[in-house]
Design a protein around this motif. Structure first.
Motif, short mmCIF file in Angstrom:
data_model
loop_
_atom_site.label_atom_id
_atom_site.label_comp_id
_atom_site.label_asym_id
_atom_site.label_seq_id
_atom_site.Cartn_x
_atom_site.Cartn_y
_atom_site.Cartn_z
N ALA A 8 -7.41 -1.73 8.85
CA ALA A 8 -8.83 -1.66 9.22
C ALA A 8 -9.68 -2.43 8.22
O ALA A 8 -10.61 -3.15 8.62
N PHE A 9 -9.37 -2.31 6.94
CA PHE A 9 -10.11 -3.08 5.94
C PHE A 9 -9.90 -4.57 6.15
O PHE A 9 -10.82 -5.38 6.00
N GLY A 10 -8.66 -4.95 6.47
CA GLY A 10 -8.36 -6.36 6.73
C GLY A 10 -9.19 -6.89 7.89
O GLY A 10 -9.74 -8.00 7.82
N LYS A 11 -9.32 -6.10 8.95
CA LYS A 11 -10.15 -6.51 10.09
C LYS A 11 -11.61 -6.65 9.68
O LYS A 11 -12.29 -7.57 10.11
N LEU A 12 -12.08 -5.73 8.85
CA LEU A 12 -13.45 -5.80 8.38
C LEU A 12 -13.68 -7.06 7.55
O LEU A 12 -14.69 -7.76 7.73
N ILE A 13 -12.74 -7.38 6.67
CA ILE A 13 -12.87 -8.60 5.86
C ILE A 13 -12.86 -9.82 6.77
O ILE A 13 -13.66 -10.75 6.61
N ASP A 14 -11.96 -9.82 7.77
CA ASP A 14 -11.88 -10.95 8.69
C ASP A 14 -13.18 -11.10 9.47
O ASP A 14 -13.65 -12.23 9.70
N GLU A 15 -13.77 -9.99 9.90
CA GLU A 15 -15.05 -10.06 10.62
C GLU A 15 -16.13 -10.68 9.75
O GLU A 15 -16.93 -11.50 10.21
N ASN A 16 -16.19 -10.29 8.49
CA ASN A 16 -17.18 -10.85 7.59
C ASN A 16 -16.87 -12.31 7.26
O ASN A 16 -17.77 -13.12 7.11
N TYR A 17 -15.59 -12.64 7.20
CA TYR A 17 -15.18 -14.02 6.98
C TYR A 17 -15.63 -14.88 8.15
O TYR A 17 -16.11 -15.99 7.97
N ALA A 18 -15.53 -14.33 9.36
CA ALA A 18 -15.93 -15.06 10.56
C ALA A 18 -17.43 -15.35 10.57
O ALA A 18 -17.88 -16.30 11.21
N LYS A 19 -18.22 -14.56 9.87
CA LYS A 19 -19.67 -14.78 9.81
C LYS A 19 -20.00 -16.12 9.16
O LYS A 19 -21.09 -16.65 9.36
N CYS A 75 0.85 -1.19 0.00
CA CYS A 75 0.00 0.00 0.00
C CYS A 75 0.88 1.24 0.00
O CYS A 75 2.08 1.16 0.26
N GLY A 76 0.28 2.36 -0.30
CA GLY A 76 0.99 3.62 -0.33
C GLY A 76 1.33 4.10 1.07
O GLY A 76 0.68 3.71 2.05
N PRO A 77 2.32 4.95 1.19
CA PRO A 77 2.68 5.49 2.51
C PRO A 77 1.49 6.22 3.13
O PRO A 77 0.79 6.95 2.45
N GLY A 78 1.25 5.97 4.39
CA GLY A 78 0.14 6.61 5.09
C GLY A 78 -1.16 5.83 5.01
O GLY A 78 -2.12 6.15 5.70
N ASP A 79 -1.22 4.78 4.18
CA ASP A 79 -2.44 3.98 4.03
C ASP A 79 -2.41 2.72 4.89
O ASP A 79 -3.34 1.92 4.83
N GLU A 80 -1.38 2.54 5.68
CA GLU A 80 -1.22 1.31 6.44
C GLU A 80 -2.41 1.07 7.38
O GLU A 80 -2.97 -0.03 7.41
N GLU A 81 -2.79 2.09 8.14
CA GLU A 81 -3.89 1.92 9.10
C GLU A 81 -5.20 1.60 8.39
O GLU A 81 -5.99 0.79 8.86
N LYS A 82 -5.42 2.23 7.26
CA LYS A 82 -6.65 1.99 6.50
C LYS A 82 -6.68 0.56 5.99
O LYS A 82 -7.70 -0.13 6.10
N VAL A 83 -5.57 0.07 5.46
CA VAL A 83 -5.51 -1.31 4.96
C VAL A 83 -5.71 -2.28 6.12
O VAL A 83 -6.43 -3.28 5.98
#
Length: 192
Positions: free
Chosen positions: A27-38, A17-25
């Protein structure tokens, strides 16, 4: 480019990812994992299928967010119409007061003094209305800014309804004050 590791289900992925986008990526990863857990125990044997199902959950949430954004946009349009009506009412009340003042110039000095006091009161009310108008414009700008970012699943479309309701209450109060002022002026002009 930065590298961020995200965990989705049993696997860990390295994402560029681009510099400064680490936290956003992350957070998106956590969101995908939460939906995966469903998926729970109903996971497919192929990991790609599981990721597709997680993406479908997210697409459903995104669709709901878009629908809420569309509803908020409609409410915003209605609020703008109400705001314009309130402005028109205030402007008409001020014009009427000015017109009444001109007519009363020909009458006694006490009537002139009374009308000047009414105009001063109206000007104060107009100034308060202008301040409220500026505050409402800021709120409208805030709604428009939120509307631009409705693709962000971390936003708060539910907050927009509360802000819209508060804005509507302020507009109703402003319109009621303008109408009361206009009625008071009409009552005063009929007694002189």
């Amino acid at each position: 480019m930065s590298q961020v590791k995200i965990k989705v289900g049993p696997r860990t992925y390295s994402i560029a990812c681009g510099p400064g986008d680490e936290e956003k990526v992350e957070a998106f990863g956590k969101l995908i994992d939460e939906n995966y857990a469903k998926l729970g125990t109903a996971r497919a044997p192929q990991e790609a299928d599981n990721l597709v199902f997680a993406a479908l959950f997210m697409a459903d949430e995104l669709d709901e967010a878009k629908e809420k954004a569309a509803n908020a946009k409609g409410e915003l349009a209605e609020l703008r119409i109400e705001l314009q009506r309130a402005r028109d009412d205030a402007a008409n009340a001020l014009k009427k007061a000015a017109s009444d003042n001109e007519n009363d110039k020909e009458r006694s000095g006490s009537a002139k003094a009374e009308m000047r006091a009414q105009i001063a009161t109206l000007r104060k009310a107009e100034e308060r209305a202008r301040k409220e108008n500026l505050a409402l414009k800021a709120r409208v700008a805030e709604f428009e800014e939120r509307e631009k970012h409705q693709h962000d699943l971390f936003g708060g479309p539910a907050e927009d309804a509360a802000h819209s309701a508060a804005l509507a209450e302020k507009l109703e109060a402003l319109a009621a004050r303008a109408e009361a002022t206009a009625n008071a002026l009409e009552g005063q002009s009929t007694t002189h």
